[in-house]
Motif scaffolding. Structure first.
Motif, PDB file in Angstrom:
ATOM      1  N   ASP A  67     -18.052 -22.446 -22.368  1.00  0.00           N
ATOM      2  CA  ASP A  67     -16.674 -22.903 -22.476  1.00  0.00           C
ATOM      3  C   ASP A  67     -15.755 -21.710 -22.665  1.00  0.00           C
ATOM      4  O   ASP A  67     -16.060 -20.790 -23.430  1.00  0.00           O
ATOM      5  N   VAL A  68     -14.628 -21.738 -21.966  1.00  0.00           N
ATOM      6  CA  VAL A  68     -13.632 -20.681 -22.075  1.00  0.00           C
ATOM      7  C   VAL A  68     -12.401 -21.264 -22.760  1.00  0.00           C
ATOM      8  O   VAL A  68     -11.860 -22.271 -22.312  1.00  0.00           O
ATOM      9  N   TYR A  69     -11.991 -20.619 -23.846  1.00  0.00           N
ATOM     10  CA  TYR A  69     -10.843 -21.072 -24.631  1.00  0.00           C
ATOM     11  C   TYR A  69      -9.747 -20.025 -24.606  1.00  0.00           C
ATOM     12  O   TYR A  69     -10.019 -18.834 -24.604  1.00  0.00           O
ATOM     13  N   ARG A  70      -8.506 -20.483 -24.589  1.00  0.00           N
ATOM     14  CA  ARG A  70      -7.356 -19.630 -24.870  1.00  0.00           C
ATOM     15  C   ARG A  70      -6.857 -20.108 -26.217  1.00  0.00           C
ATOM     16  O   ARG A  70      -6.388 -21.231 -26.338  1.00  0.00           O
ATOM     17  N   SER A  71      -7.002 -19.270 -27.227  1.00  0.00           N
ATOM     18  CA  SER A  71      -6.761 -19.656 -28.619  1.00  0.00           C
ATOM     19  C   SER A  71      -7.653 -20.846 -28.948  1.00  0.00           C
ATOM     20  O   SER A  71      -8.856 -20.715 -28.890  1.00  0.00           O
ATOM     21  N   ILE A  75      -9.906 -24.182 -21.680  1.00  0.00           N
ATOM     22  CA  ILE A  75      -9.277 -24.054 -20.372  1.00  0.00           C
ATOM     23  C   ILE A  75     -10.259 -24.189 -19.216  1.00  0.00           C
ATOM     24  O   ILE A  75      -9.865 -24.475 -18.098  1.00  0.00           O
ATOM     25  N   ARG A  76     -11.551 -23.996 -19.489  1.00  0.00           N
ATOM     26  CA  ARG A  76     -12.533 -24.132 -18.412  1.00  0.00           C
ATOM     27  C   ARG A  76     -13.921 -24.323 -18.997  1.00  0.00           C
ATOM     28  O   ARG A  76     -14.258 -23.761 -20.030  1.00  0.00           O
ATOM     29  N   ARG A  77     -14.736 -25.133 -18.334  1.00  0.00           N
ATOM     30  CA  ARG A  77     -16.129 -25.368 -18.740  1.00  0.00           C
ATOM     31  C   ARG A  77     -17.010 -25.058 -17.535  1.00  0.00           C
ATOM     32  O   ARG A  77     -16.774 -25.528 -16.436  1.00  0.00           O
ATOM     33  N   PHE A  78     -18.069 -24.267 -17.786  1.00  0.00           N
ATOM     34  CA  PHE A  78     -19.021 -23.906 -16.743  1.00  0.00           C
ATOM     35  C   PHE A  78     -20.407 -24.417 -17.142  1.00  0.00           C
ATOM     36  O   PHE A  78     -21.122 -23.744 -17.899  1.00  0.00           O
ATOM     37  N   PRO A  79     -20.820 -25.604 -16.659  1.00  0.00           N
ATOM     38  CA  PRO A  79     -22.141 -26.152 -17.020  1.00  0.00           C
ATOM     39  C   PRO A  79     -23.266 -25.248 -16.503  1.00  0.00           C
ATOM     40  O   PRO A  79     -23.243 -24.803 -15.353  1.00  0.00           O
ATOM     41  N   TYR A  80     -24.245 -24.986 -17.355  1.00  0.00           N
ATOM     42  CA  TYR A  80     -25.361 -24.108 -16.980  1.00  0.00           C
ATOM     43  C   TYR A  80     -26.131 -24.652 -15.781  1.00  0.00           C
ATOM     44  O   TYR A  80     -26.673 -23.885 -14.990  1.00  0.00           O
ATOM     45  N   GLN A  81     -26.181 -25.951 -15.625  1.00  0.00           N
ATOM     46  CA  GLN A  81     -26.932 -26.549 -14.517  1.00  0.00           C
ATOM     47  C   GLN A  81     -26.372 -26.130 -13.156  1.00  0.00           C
ATOM     48  O   GLN A  81     -27.083 -26.184 -12.157  1.00  0.00           O
ATOM     49  N   ASP A  82     -25.108 -25.693 -13.108  1.00  0.00           N
ATOM     50  CA  ASP A  82     -24.497 -25.250 -11.854  1.00  0.00           C
ATOM     51  C   ASP A  82     -24.679 -23.764 -11.592  1.00  0.00           C
ATOM     52  O   ASP A  82     -24.321 -23.271 -10.526  1.00  0.00           O
ATOM     53  N   TRP A  83     -25.226 -23.025 -12.567  1.00  0.00           N
ATOM     54  CA  TRP A  83     -25.374 -21.581 -12.423  1.00  0.00           C
ATOM     55  C   TRP A  83     -26.569 -21.262 -11.534  1.00  0.00           C
ATOM     56  O   TRP A  83     -27.635 -21.843 -11.665  1.00  0.00           O
ATOM     57  N   GLN A  84     -26.388 -20.296 -10.654  1.00  0.00           N
ATOM     58  CA  GLN A  84     -27.485 -19.826  -9.812  1.00  0.00           C
ATOM     59  C   GLN A  84     -27.958 -18.429 -10.215  1.00  0.00           C
ATOM     60  O   GLN A  84     -29.115 -18.088 -10.028  1.00  0.00           O
ATOM     61  N   ASN A  85     -27.041 -17.629 -10.737  1.00  0.00           N
ATOM     62  CA  ASN A  85     -27.371 -16.249 -11.044  1.00  0.00           C
ATOM     63  C   ASN A  85     -26.327 -15.683 -11.999  1.00  0.00           C
ATOM     64  O   ASN A  85     -25.204 -16.146 -12.026  1.00  0.00           O
ATOM     65  N   PHE A  99     -21.197 -14.063 -12.725  1.00  0.00           N
ATOM     66  CA  PHE A  99     -22.087 -15.203 -12.597  1.00  0.00           C
ATOM     67  C   PHE A  99     -21.684 -16.037 -11.394  1.00  0.00           C
ATOM     68  O   PHE A  99     -20.522 -16.087 -11.010  1.00  0.00           O
ATOM     69  N   LYS A 100     -22.700 -16.630 -10.785  1.00  0.00           N
ATOM     70  CA  LYS A 100     -22.497 -17.427  -9.579  1.00  0.00           C
ATOM     71  C   LYS A 100     -22.872 -18.864  -9.875  1.00  0.00           C
ATOM     72  O   LYS A 100     -23.960 -19.145 -10.379  1.00  0.00           O
ATOM     73  N   GLU A 101     -21.949 -19.739  -9.541  1.00  0.00           N
ATOM     74  CA  GLU A 101     -22.213 -21.168  -9.618  1.00  0.00           C
ATOM     75  C   GLU A 101     -22.509 -21.674  -8.209  1.00  0.00           C
ATOM     76  O   GLU A 101     -22.374 -20.935  -7.237  1.00  0.00           O
ATOM     77  N   VAL A 102     -22.851 -22.931  -8.119  1.00  0.00           N
ATOM     78  CA  VAL A 102     -23.156 -23.531  -6.824  1.00  0.00           C
ATOM     79  C   VAL A 102     -22.007 -23.337  -5.839  1.00  0.00           C
ATOM     80  O   VAL A 102     -22.227 -22.997  -4.686  1.00  0.00           O
ATOM     81  N   LYS A 103     -20.768 -23.523  -6.295  1.00  0.00           N
ATOM     82  CA  LYS A 103     -19.625 -23.490  -5.382  1.00  0.00           C
ATOM     83  C   LYS A 103     -18.701 -22.283  -5.545  1.00  0.00           C
ATOM     84  O   LYS A 103     -17.729 -22.152  -4.806  1.00  0.00           O
ATOM     85  N   SER A 104     -18.945 -21.406  -6.511  1.00  0.00           N
ATOM     86  CA  SER A 104     -18.027 -20.286  -6.706  1.00  0.00           C
ATOM     87  C   SER A 104     -18.706 -19.146  -7.461  1.00  0.00           C
ATOM     88  O   SER A 104     -19.747 -19.328  -8.074  1.00  0.00           O
ATOM     89  N   ILE A 105     -18.059 -17.980  -7.378  1.00  0.00           N
ATOM     90  CA  ILE A 105     -18.530 -16.821  -8.134  1.00  0.00           C
ATOM     91  C   ILE A 105     -17.420 -16.384  -9.096  1.00  0.00           C
ATOM     92  O   ILE A 105     -16.242 -16.645  -8.864  1.00  0.00           O
TER      93      ILE A 105
END
Length: 134
Positions: A67-71, A75-85, A99-105
């Motif tokens: 999870d990415v927080y501003r204060s 602001i954004r959540r990156f589930p580990y199940q979507d991570w490739q590398n 880090f690379k997710e299924v649909k983005s880096i």
């Protein structure tokens, strides 16, 4: 009754900020001012921008996502199940986290504790873990 580590929920870990990269950039801009003022101002501005980001952005490793927080605002959540590398570039002085997710880096400057970042990544995403010594 005994419990195994797989039944104990993983503790959420919030990474502490690291101001190393921003401060190095700001300090490096000072002598550069004598050589090239425009370049010096650009480096200093980038360093100050990263300093602000280090002070306000937080990464929190939860059981299921980064999870990415501003204060205090998520602001954004990156589930580990979507991570490739994932990879931390230049291990002696870590400067970039990829880090690379299924649909983005994603590329992030190291604005947080690099040792704890690596530890959390190895615990939460061990299959895809890589670390470069380049």
């Amino acid at each position: 009754m005994t419990t195994t580590s797989s039944t104990i929920p993983a503790q959420d870990i919030e990474l502490k900020p690291s101001y190393t990269i921003p401060l190095v950039l700001v300090i490096a801009a000072i002598p550069m001012l004598l050589v090239q003022a425009f370049v010096s101002c650009a480096i200093a501005a980038f360093g100050l921008f990263l300093l602000f980001q280090a002070a306000t952005i937080r990464l929190k490793f939860t059981e299921t996502a980064l999870d990415v927080y501003r204060s205090e605002t998520l602001i954004r959540r990156f589930p580990y199940q979507d991570w490739q590398n994932w990879q931390i570039f230049w291990t002696p002085v870590p400067i970039l986290f990829y880090f690379k997710e299924v649909k983005s880096i994603h590329f992030l400057p190291i604005l947080f504790d690099p040792k704890m970042l690596k530890t959390c990544l190895e615990q939460r995403c061990p299959v895809s873990s890589k670390s470069s010594n380049d």
